[in-house]
Scaffold this active site. Structure first.
Site, PDB file in Angstrom:
ATOM      1  N   GLU A 112       0.392  -1.897  -0.093  1.00 33.76           N
ATOM      2  CA  GLU A 112       0.019  -0.341  -0.308  1.00 33.76           C
ATOM      3  C   GLU A 112       0.931   1.300  -0.297  1.00 33.76           C
ATOM      4  OE1 GLU A 112      -0.827  -2.350   1.733  1.00 33.76           O
ATOM      5  OE2 GLU A 112      -2.872  -2.957   2.146  1.00 33.76           O
ATOM      6  N   PHE A 171     -10.993  -6.736  14.032  1.00 40.81           N
ATOM      7  CA  PHE A 171     -10.563  -7.794  13.611  1.00 40.81           C
ATOM      8  C   PHE A 171      -9.582  -6.867  12.758  1.00 40.81           C
ATOM      9  CE2 PHE A 171      -8.742 -10.049   9.210  1.00 40.81           C
ATOM     10  CZ  PHE A 171      -7.380 -10.278  10.051  1.00 40.81           C
ATOM     11  N   GLN A 172      -8.812  -6.845  12.281  1.00 34.54           N
ATOM     12  CA  GLN A 172      -7.743  -5.367  11.569  1.00 34.54           C
ATOM     13  C   GLN A 172      -8.176  -3.890  11.626  1.00 34.54           C
ATOM     14  OE1 GLN A 172      -8.350  -7.007   7.419  1.00 34.54           O
ATOM     15  NE2 GLN A 172      -5.700  -7.667   7.440  1.00 34.54           N
ATOM     16  N   LYS A 197     -17.647  -0.720   6.972  1.00 31.71           N
ATOM     17  CA  LYS A 197     -18.027  -1.859   5.811  1.00 31.71           C
ATOM     18  C   LYS A 197     -19.751  -1.369   6.307  1.00 31.71           C
ATOM     19  CE  LYS A 197     -16.745  -6.382   4.556  1.00 31.71           C
ATOM     20  NZ  LYS A 197     -16.314  -8.062   5.126  1.00 31.71           N
ATOM     21  N   MET A 235      24.438   8.759   0.744  1.00 29.71           N
ATOM     22  CA  MET A 235      24.467  10.259   1.792  1.00 29.71           C
ATOM     23  C   MET A 235      24.631  10.062   2.823  1.00 29.71           C
ATOM     24  SD  MET A 235      23.767  13.125   0.725  1.00 29.71           S
ATOM     25  CE  MET A 235      22.511  13.490  -0.583  1.00 29.71           C
TER      26      MET A 235
END
Lengths: 580, 179
Positions: A49, A111-112, A161, A474
């Site tokens: 993502e 969950f999640q 949802k 760097m």
């Protein structure tokens, strides 16, 4: 007509002109993904993502439109955080859609479940938690308005949802357009302020424009050139200002700041008026604030009032659209010719050209600066280059000369390693006819190299230049300069990038000499599909000039004077080869 | 020095968090914070006391104005204003000393709002300094509990019209007419 929240989502995006979204499905966003099949919106399936967020970012920067990213709840949403922070720092308009657990489960550690609006609060312009389908349409319209307006930035819409599944009536045309984002729209420029600005400009003998990203965002490129040409004022750009004004313009001095040319920074220190146009006096640009441009009065124009006086106190700070400001003062400007000042800046260049690595003969080694220079010449300066973060980024800024607007896409404020590949993918989707090159180091490239598969799956022709020096370059450079060469955790191993790219289905080449490098660039351009080049460059090369962090802007570590030609040049110019 | 900012906000869930989070991450310190309903329905009013120099206070105001839910920000330090705090104090006051406690309270114009067997609750409003002095004056008798609000503040003089910054006043009726 009744629609589900999921249908309202896609319909709303279509109405905002969205053609493509970058995303990754999951449990809490399933209803939205199901409805997606019924709408003419292209979905780019990413491999992580964070990549989706950078793609939307690259898409937005290349096109000037709002980029859209979609992810599921919990880990899907938290993976967006770096990308949102990146867009926030660089004022990139994004809308992120995240799924959320059902509204009855909110706060239950389902969950999640993650408090995504809480997590993303500091890295978004605004965010929303939508728990009812009926609220979605106005939220979407406002989200796009907020992302685009004023100083652009990312906006997140967290959608439960059940809100995706529930039905609601929507009448897009009957609903009033959003107005809250206009509450603090910049005030019109007061005539008194314009007079003060004209007085400052009229009184200046050594004026200098500091050209920032705001020029691009305001569409003020032409207006800045008209101002500069009319008043004979030279300009220097910030990293994100590159491309907003053409590099080839005779008044364009180039990049300022930590890795800007020494004479550019010296000119800032000697100027008697700084015209800060759409820039924010970042610490990488100013060096030590106590010694910054002490001879100069400062006129700062920015759309964001909170930037005025934030880092550098200014004589006149004006909140507003830069283009509107320039168009308002243009008719009242006095034509000027700052010949002596331009002559002085020319003198400040001194021996810089001699020190420049591009002037040195080929010594058989491959230098990153040469690769970037060759990439510029072979592509005719016409490519859109998307860089990662580090040494290669600074060499790109120094040696790829961008004349075209939106042709350099780079992570400036946040300095996000791993940005280049996904952002380039987004840029290519936005501008399919442009030649897009990734320039990345071996470290940053490995952070998001999984998106090579996305590139192949989407059939996109993007070329990738990995500037491979075997170090986190760097950081290694700072360790060399400031930590007695104690290379703590900077040497790194990489996979065989050629084999890696081939495994993903790309063409891949390797170059270890300058001739091989040029040939590889040409071959990559001729290949119809994506191509990766592993440039094996000098390992312990450093970016010069450099203002050490916190040092005065003119206290630069200059490029080492090339010993091979030192004697002849010294005889000619009397330059001091010992000063570094 | 402390600066007083008054912000008018959308009365929506999470708005307080947005404001406080912004001030924290911009590294300013909040000395006092009061939130309650404002005059227009659907809006609330927040009074903030922020420790900062003047430039900093103006920047806090500019940052606050960037929040979508902020309608208006006033920096009251720049103008004459009324600033009040409210305190509730529970003082140990057995019958033997109760009259002395009440005498001290009345010197500060505190009201008695509760009387129990051996304690009283006083209510007092005024400046932060006055309330601190009252607490100190009562401490020897037994200051059992102290609860103090943040500041409530309002500019003196004519009521400001609710006009977003930079918009022509004519297009927005003054608040007095719109409610």
């Amino acid at each position: 007509m009744k629609r589900t929240g999921a249908q309202i989502l896609w319909e709303g995006l279509l109405r905002e002109g969205v053609e493509v979204v970058f995303g990754y499905p999951g449990g809490a966003i399933l209803p939205a993904y199901d409805a997606l099949l019924d709408f003419p919106i292209r979905h780019v399936l990413v491999r992580h993502e964070q990549g989706a967020c950078h793609m939307a970012d690259g898409y937005a920067r290349a096109s000037g439109r709002v980029g859209v990213v979609i992810a599921t709840s919990g880990p899907g949403a938290t993976n967006l955080v770096t990308g949102l922070a990146n867009a926030m720092m660089d004022s990139v308009p994004l809308v992120a859609i995240t799924g959320q657990v059902g509204s009855r489960l909110l706060g239950s550690d389902a969950f999640q479940e993650v408090d995504v609006t809480g997590v993303t609060l500091p890295v978004t312009k605004h965010n929303y938690l939508v728990t009812r389908a009926a609220d979605l349409a106005p939220v979407l319209r406002e989200a796009f308005a907020v992302a685009r307006s004023g100083r652009p930035g990312p906006v997140l819409v967290d959608l439960t949802k059940d809100a995706q599944q529930a039905e609601a009536e929507v009448d897009w045309d009957a609903a009033p357009p959003p107005t809250r984002h206009l509450r603090h729209g910049p005030p019109p420029f007061a005539d008194g302020d314009l007079r003060k600005a004209l007085d400052l400009i009229g009184a200046a003998e050594r004026p200098l424009i500091l050209a920032g990203h705001g020029i691009e965002l305001s569409g003020a490129g032409r207006a800045v050139l008209a101002f500069a040409e009319g008043t004979g004022t030279p300009f220097a750009t910030t990293l994100l200002g590159i491309g907003a004004v053409p590099a080839r313009h005779p008044l364009n001095l180039g990049m300022m700041g930590m890795h800007g040319e020494a004479w550019v920074n010296q000119a800032i220190q000697e100027a008697d008026l700084l015209l800060a146009f759409g820039m924010r006096f970042d610490d990488r640009v100013t060096g030590n604030l106590a010694t910054y441009a002490r001879n100069a009065r400062k006129l700062h124009v920015d759309i964001d009032a909170a930037e005025l006086g934030k880092n550098v106190s200014v004589d006149l700070g004006l909140q507003g659209d830069l283009r509107a400001f320039l168009e308002a003062i243009q008719p009242r400007l006095e034509t000027r010719d700052h010949g002596p000042w331009l002559q002085r800046i020319h003198e400040l260049k001194g021996d810089a050209a001699v020190r420049d690595i591009q002037s040195l003969p080929d010594d058989g080694h491959l230098y990153a600066a040469h690769v970037l220079h060759d990439l510029w010449t072979i592509t005719g300066g016409e490519a859109t280059v998307v860089t990662d973060v580090g040494q290669h980024q600074m060499w790109e800024a120094q040696y790829y000369r961008h004349d075209r607007s939106r042709s350099l896409i780079t992570s400036g404020g946040l300095g996000t390693m791993g940005f280049a590949l996904p952002a380039a993918l987004g840029a290519k989707v936005a501008t399919p006819d442009s030649e897009v090159w990734v320039v990345a180091g071996d470290g940053g490239f490995q952070m998001t190299s999984c998106e090579l598969m996305t590139l192949v799956q989407e059939g996109l022709k993007v070329n990738i230049a990995v500037i491979n020096n075997g170090y986190l370059g760097m950081v290694r450079q700072w360790q060399e300069f400031f930590y007695e060469r104690r290379y703590s955790a900077t040497p790194l191993l990489s996979p065989d990038f050629v084999k890696l790219a081939e495994a993903y289905g790309l063409k891949a080449l390797r170059a270890s000499t300058r001739n091989e490098a040029r040939d590889a660039i040409r071959a990559a351009r001729e290949h119809p599909g994506p191509c990766l080049i592993d440039f094996r460059v000098e390992q312990e090369d450093s970016v010069f000039p450099m203002v050490p962090a916190g040092a005065a802007l003119d206290a630069m570590i200059r490029r080492p004077f090339p010993p091979t030609i030192a004697a002849s040049v010294l005889a000619e110019t009397g330059a001091d080869s010992s000063s570094t | 020095m402390p600066h007083i900012l008054v912000a008018t906000l959308d009365d929506e869930p999470g708005v307080l968090n947005r404001v406080v989070s912004l001030i924290r991450r911009r590294a300013f310190n909040i000395q006092a914070l009061t939130v309650g309903p404002a005059e227009a329905p659907g809006t609330s009013r927040m009074t903030l006391v922020v420790e900062s120099d003047e430039g900093g206070a103006k920047r806090v105001a500019a940052h606050l104005e960037k929040l979508l839910n902020v309608l208006k920000v006033e920096l009251l330090t720049e103008k004459p204003s009324v600033v009040r705090y409210l305190a509730l104090l529970r003082i140990s006051a057995p019958v033997a000393i109760r009259s002395q406690v009440l005498l001290v309270g009345s010197a500060f114009r505190a009201q008695v709002v509760d009387v129990a067997d051996d304690s009283v609750v006083l209510e007092c409003s005024g400046s932060a300094e006055k309330l601190a002095a009252l607490a100190e004056a009562l401490r020897p008798y037994g200051l059992l509990e102290l609860s103090r609000t943040g500041a409530l503040a309002m500019a003196r003089g004519a009521a400001p019209a609710l006009v977003p910054k930079g918009r022509a006043e004519e297009t927005y009726p003054p608040l007095a007419m719109s409610v």
